[in-house]
Design an enzyme around this catalytic site. Structure first.
Site, short mmCIF file in Angstrom:
data_model
loop_
_atom_site.label_atom_id
_atom_site.label_comp_id
_atom_site.label_asym_id
_atom_site.label_seq_id
_atom_site.Cartn_x
_atom_site.Cartn_y
_atom_site.Cartn_z
N GLU A 26 0.83 -1.26 0.03
CA GLU A 26 0.15 0.00 0.03
C GLU A 26 0.86 1.12 0.05
O GLU A 26 1.87 1.39 0.59
CB GLU A 26 -1.00 0.07 1.26
CG GLU A 26 -1.98 -0.96 1.22
CD GLU A 26 -2.98 -1.03 2.41
OE1 GLU A 26 -2.96 0.25 3.37
OE2 GLU A 26 -3.68 -1.87 2.44
N HIS A 66 -4.45 6.52 0.37
CA HIS A 66 -3.65 5.24 0.59
C HIS A 66 -4.31 4.14 -0.61
O HIS A 66 -5.16 4.72 -1.01
CB HIS A 66 -3.47 4.43 1.91
CG HIS A 66 -4.62 3.85 2.37
ND1 HIS A 66 -5.77 4.67 2.84
CD2 HIS A 66 -5.24 2.76 2.32
CE1 HIS A 66 -6.87 3.83 3.25
NE2 HIS A 66 -6.41 2.55 3.10
N HIS A 119 -5.35 0.27 -2.01
CA HIS A 119 -5.75 -1.18 -1.46
C HIS A 119 -5.27 -1.96 -2.93
O HIS A 119 -6.23 -2.02 -3.74
CB HIS A 119 -7.12 -1.26 -1.14
CG HIS A 119 -7.53 -0.83 0.33
ND1 HIS A 119 -9.10 -0.90 0.56
CD2 HIS A 119 -6.93 -0.33 1.11
CE1 HIS A 119 -8.99 -0.25 1.85
NE2 HIS A 119 -7.86 -0.12 2.16
N ASP A 165 -8.75 0.15 8.55
CA ASP A 165 -8.88 1.77 8.25
C ASP A 165 -9.88 2.34 9.44
O ASP A 165 -9.40 3.58 9.70
CB ASP A 165 -9.39 2.03 6.94
CG ASP A 165 -8.55 1.53 5.81
OD1 ASP A 165 -7.22 1.50 6.06
OD2 ASP A 165 -8.75 1.23 4.61
#
Length: 151
Positions: free
Chosen positions: A34, A96, A98, A109
């Site tokens: 990530e 971010h 995935h 998260d």
């Protein structure tokens, strides 16, 4: 590749297309890990408000398991916050990726969210999708956010 404008959403995130493209490229290059970073710009915490991204600051993912989690180094985060303050910008939110999951907040998260009313943009690489969410700490949940691409 952005949220469906007709979806039931609350707030709006205005994101320059070139910043979105740079984050997508970095997410592709960073897989299987990530990637993460911080957004600067104009922050609006009002319900239904619009925040505007003017800048982004890529950061290193220092999580113990970077394939399934992200963590911004606290010292690096403070440096970014100082740069934002010096530029006259506010913390709009965070982003971010995935690499193998949906463009929606995971349980991890939710557990890690700490910035109330800020945007959390998530890039999914499979399928390719970008989603944005506002952390509503008073309700202990993420609220879907509309993304509007700007020039």
């Amino acid at each position: 590749m952005t949220d469906d404008p007709s979806a039931d959403v609350g707030s709006t995130l205005v994101l320059p297309g070139e910043i979105r493209d740079a984050i997508l490229e970095r997410a592709r290059d960073g897989q299987p890990e990530e990637i993460c970073g911080v957004f600067g710009g104009e922050y609006d915490d009002a319900p239904g408000g619009t925040s505007r991204v003017h800048s982004y600051y890529p950061t290193e993912n220092v999580a113990e398991s970077p394939q399934t989690r992200y963590r911004i180094d606290p010292e690096a985060q403070l440096e970014v916050f100082e740069r934002l303050e010096n530029a006259g910008e506010e913390i709009v939110g965070f982003y971010h990726s995935h690499p193998r999951g949906p463009a929606a907040p995971s349980e991890t998260d939710v557990d890690a969210a700490t910035w109330p009313d800020r945007s959390y943009l998530i890039v999914s690489l499979s399928p390719l999708e970008v989603g944005s969410w506002r952390w509503r700490a008073d309700e202990d949940r993420f609220e879907r956010e509309r993304i509007i691409l700007s020039a």
